[in-house]
Design a protein around this motif. Structure first.
Motif, short mmCIF file in Angstrom:
data_model
loop_
_atom_site.label_atom_id
_atom_site.label_comp_id
_atom_site.label_asym_id
_atom_site.label_seq_id
_atom_site.Cartn_x
_atom_site.Cartn_y
_atom_site.Cartn_z
N SER A 1 4.60 -0.55 7.18
CA SER A 1 5.17 -1.70 6.47
C SER A 1 6.41 -2.21 7.19
O SER A 1 6.59 -3.42 7.39
N ALA A 2 7.29 -1.28 7.55
CA ALA A 2 8.52 -1.67 8.24
C ALA A 2 8.22 -2.36 9.57
O ALA A 2 8.84 -3.36 9.93
N ILE A 3 7.25 -1.82 10.30
CA ILE A 3 6.88 -2.42 11.59
C ILE A 3 6.28 -3.80 11.39
O ILE A 3 6.58 -4.74 12.14
N MET A 4 5.44 -3.95 10.37
CA MET A 4 4.83 -5.26 10.07
C MET A 4 5.91 -6.31 9.81
O MET A 4 5.86 -7.43 10.33
N ILE A 5 6.88 -5.95 8.98
CA ILE A 5 7.94 -6.90 8.63
C ILE A 5 8.79 -7.21 9.85
O ILE A 5 9.19 -8.37 10.06
N LEU A 6 9.06 -6.21 10.66
CA LEU A 6 9.83 -6.42 11.88
C LEU A 6 9.12 -7.42 12.80
O LEU A 6 9.74 -8.34 13.34
N ALA B 1 2.10 12.22 2.76
CA ALA B 1 1.86 11.89 4.17
C ALA B 1 1.32 10.47 4.30
O ALA B 1 1.77 9.70 5.16
N VAL B 2 0.38 10.10 3.44
CA VAL B 2 -0.19 8.74 3.49
C VAL B 2 0.89 7.71 3.20
O VAL B 2 1.00 6.68 3.87
N ILE C 1 0.84 -1.21 0.00
CA ILE C 1 0.00 0.00 0.00
C ILE C 1 0.87 1.25 0.00
O ILE C 1 0.60 2.22 -0.73
N GLY C 2 1.91 1.24 0.82
CA GLY C 2 2.80 2.40 0.87
C GLY C 2 3.52 2.62 -0.45
O GLY C 2 3.64 3.75 -0.93
N ILE C 3 3.99 1.54 -1.05
CA ILE C 3 4.69 1.65 -2.34
C ILE C 3 3.74 2.15 -3.41
O ILE C 3 4.08 3.01 -4.23
#
Length: 667
Positions: free
Chosen positions: A551-556, A542-543, A275-277
């Motif tokens: 995304s980074a937190i999810m992968i972490l 911003a979104v 979603i972010g990408i």
């Protein structure tokens, strides 16, 4: 002697500052061709001794020598090679990797040594055949029985043809019949000239051994020889390559196999991360498309030597109604509302007409070499042009001026008396070869429809654009006469100031503004679109930023969960010779694959959305509003991969530092 233990002691530091001595001055030596049972009750120290012999724990006092070299002094590289080539482990609970096939489980030791795939697969098949599992090679561990799992573990321990095999309670999870079968296989391994050390608390298991070493309270209390084994030639002798390190490709393959086992979870993570990408790429593409459209539109109408001038626009009646403006509105809100009304009036052509005094004032502006009167209006489809039963709506009516150059006329020439220019879109609607033909134009002026037959002198095409709005250009004098013939009067609502040096244009525009006039309609539209684009870009940025952080937190989180789930697997891999770097590489490879998948999904969804948005915008406005550049797509995928890999460093590093002994105890 292949293995010697000299005055080995092991002490654990306990909570509260106390210590516990698990091993006390152990001395023993072992040679090839022995099947030795290390017998003792739980907590006697037998498993601790095996962990030291196997190099899983290097913190001890004394010496353990293998072929004359002290294991306790091995460097990390030497210890890795020791695990890969010289020692094999058979575990009580099998410790097979559940998402790998039996072949891949057995071949793991050679995979970590970067042995050619053909060699390791053939070797794994031979060993599985030797232990009677030739019909089960492609199965997963959960598809076979406990006895078969232990046979797989035995085959795995023999993969690199080590000199020493350590079997930790190899029959502890088996029934009596299966126990006998497994013990026979282990006994046969010792007969081939291997040193086999079995940890057990069962005298029945010890009875199969050629030697029994009993340990209690951390000390050896007896060492008894039993019936010697009748050794025979090692038909399985395998002269493998010198141990190498796990390759990047093998790490990626192992990561892919693990991701496949957790496919649903990893797919959801990839979709969430995409979603972010998607937001980033779509934002850039939308900005590029709209900016391109604005620039092409501006370049279509702007001549650097010409300044287009309008009277101050008159707000619409509804807009200027006092009831529509709240009395509590702030001055800023009121100014903004007034500006919007002015812009809307300018766009729809509701500007004032120029009187002679205005013309004189503008003619006297410094550096203005000539002034040209004109008329322009947005008709919103009420004006039309017809030819042989075909009719096209005209969105814009304008008069010829110096901003229209020869390069804008792709066919024909500038119109003479009673001649017009049509844009390409309108010309195509009426039919081919329309230049030189007579058409009928219908213009609504002061709520009266005025018609006239005119000749199409040429085709107009805006600079930098393959198409333009549906429009007609005619000479101002012809328009003035046409209106006069219908008992109406028209005054110029636009004038064009021409300068011979385009360097003077900026100064002329500033002077015009200071005199109370405004610029071109196109400039106002450009300002409106640019403002909208800036707001849209800020919102999407911003979104996108929030989405990428999520995304980074999810992968972490997912990789941390994976470390917990695969703790025992990590311990097995370290026992088989995996370096810390190899463990990190596998987990980072998983993050790389998740990032790559999310990037591809994000870019793919962006292309789909772009196609849909462009199909709508082209059908509605004949404008492409989303332009996905290859550089944007590549950057989106790269950003996704980098964020994923960055998020993986902590869990990957944590996995690499896990203690193999503790990992193997994990349930």
């Amino acid at each position: 002697m292949i293995l010697e233990i000299k005055h080995v002691s092991k002490t654990y530091n306990m909570a509260g500052g106390t210590t516990f001595k698990a091993l006390k001055d152990i001395n023993a030596s072992f040679d090839k061709g022995e099947l030795v049972s290390i017998v003792g009750e739980s907590g006697s120290g037998k498993s601790t001794l095996m962990n030291l012999i196997g190099g899983l724990d290097s913190s001890f006092d004394g010496e353990i020598t293998y072929n004359g070299e002290n294991i306790g002094e091995f460097s990390e590289k030497e210890l890795v090679n020791f695990h890969k080539k010289s020692i094999g482990f058979i575990f009580q609970n099998f410790n097979l990797i559940p998402h790998l096939s039996l072949i891949d489980n057995v071949a793991m030791a050679m995979t970590l040594s970067n042995v050619d795939k053909t060699v390791r697969v053939e070797r794994a098949k031979k060993l599985l055949t030797d232990v009677g599992l030739q019909d089960h090679m492609t199965k997963k561990p959960d598809q076979i029985s406990g006895g078969q799992k232990q046979r797989v573990a035995i085959a795995r321990a023999l993969m690199n043809d080590p000199d020493v095999i350590i079997a930790d309670e190899p029959t502890g999870a088996l029934d009596s019949e299966t126990t006998d079968a497994v013990l026979e296989i282990i006994k046969d391994i010792a007969k081939r000239g291997k040193l086999v050390l079995m940890v057990t608390h069962s005298d029945r298991v010890a009875a199969y051994s050629s030697r029994v070493v009993r340990i209690d309270n951390g000390a050896i209390i007896s060492d008894d020889e039993q019936e010697q084994l009748e050794l025979h030639a090692n038909e399985d002798e395998f002269k493998g390559e010198k141990p190498k390190n796990l390759s990047l490709w093998s790490a990626i393959r192992l990561a892919a196999l693990n991701m496949k086992a957790k496919f649903s979870r990893n797919l959801l993570v990839a979709i969430g991360s995409s979603i972010g990408i998607m937001s980033v790429v779509l934002m850039l593409s939308l900005g590029k498309g709209v900016t391109s459209y604005i620039k092409s539109t501006m370049s279509s109408y702007v001549n650097p030597n010409v300044t287009e001038v309008h009277m101050k626009a008159k707000p619409t009646a509804a807009s200027s109604s006092g009831s529509n403006t709240p009395t509590t509105a702030s001055n800023a809100q009121a100014a903004q509302a007034k500006e919007q009304q002015t812009q809307m009036a300018a766009i729809t052509g509701q500007t004032g007409s120029f009187a002679e005094k205005d013309i004189k004032k503008l003619t006297n502006v410094k550096h203005v070499d000539s002034l040209q009167k004109g008329y322009t209006a947005i008709s919103l489809g009420t004006n039309t042009v017809s030819y042989k039963g075909k009719k096209a709506s005209l969105m814009q009516l304008g008069t010829m001026n110096s901003s229209i150059t020869k390069s804008n006329i792709t066919q024909g020439s500038k119109p003479g008396k009673d001649g017009v220019l049509l844009d390409k879109t309108t010309a195509d609607t009426l039919g081919k070869n329309i230049v030189g033909k007579k058409v009928e134009i219908a213009i609504v002026y002061n709520e009266k429809t005025i018609k006239k037959t005119v000749k199409v002198a040429g085709i107009y095409e805006a600079s930098g654009s393959s198409s333009s709005s549906s429009l007609v250009y005619l000479n101002y004098a012809d328009l003035q006469q046409l209106v006069k013939d219908n008992n109406e009067k028209i005054e110029p609502n636009v004038v064009y100031l021409h300068t011979n040096d385009k360097a003077n244009t900026a100064g002329i525009k500033a002077k015009v503004k200071s005199l109370g006039y405004t610029g071109s309609i196109q400039e106002k539209m450009s300002e409106m679109f640019t403002q909208m684009l800036d707001i849209l870009t800020d919102v999407l940025t911003a979104v996108a930023a929030i989405s990428l952080l999520v995304s980074a937190i999810m992968i972490l989180v997912v990789l941390n969960i994976s470390v917990v789930e695969r703790t025992k697997e990590i311990g097995v891999m370290k026992a088989l010779g995996a370096r810390r770097k190899d463990i990190r590489r596998i987990f980072v490879s998983e993050a790389f694959l998740i990032g790559l998948a999310s990037g591809l999904i994000g870019v793919g969804v962006t292309y789909v959305l772009a196609f849909g948005l462009n199909a709508f915008s082209i059908a509605t406005f004949d404008v492409t509003i989303v332009k996905v550049a290859a550089s944007y797509a590549f950057s989106g995928i790269l950003i996704s991969v980098l964020i994923s890999m960055f998020a993986s460093f902590l869990p990957a590093n944590r996995a690499s530092k896990l203690d193999p002994v503790e990992s193997l105890r994990k349930e």
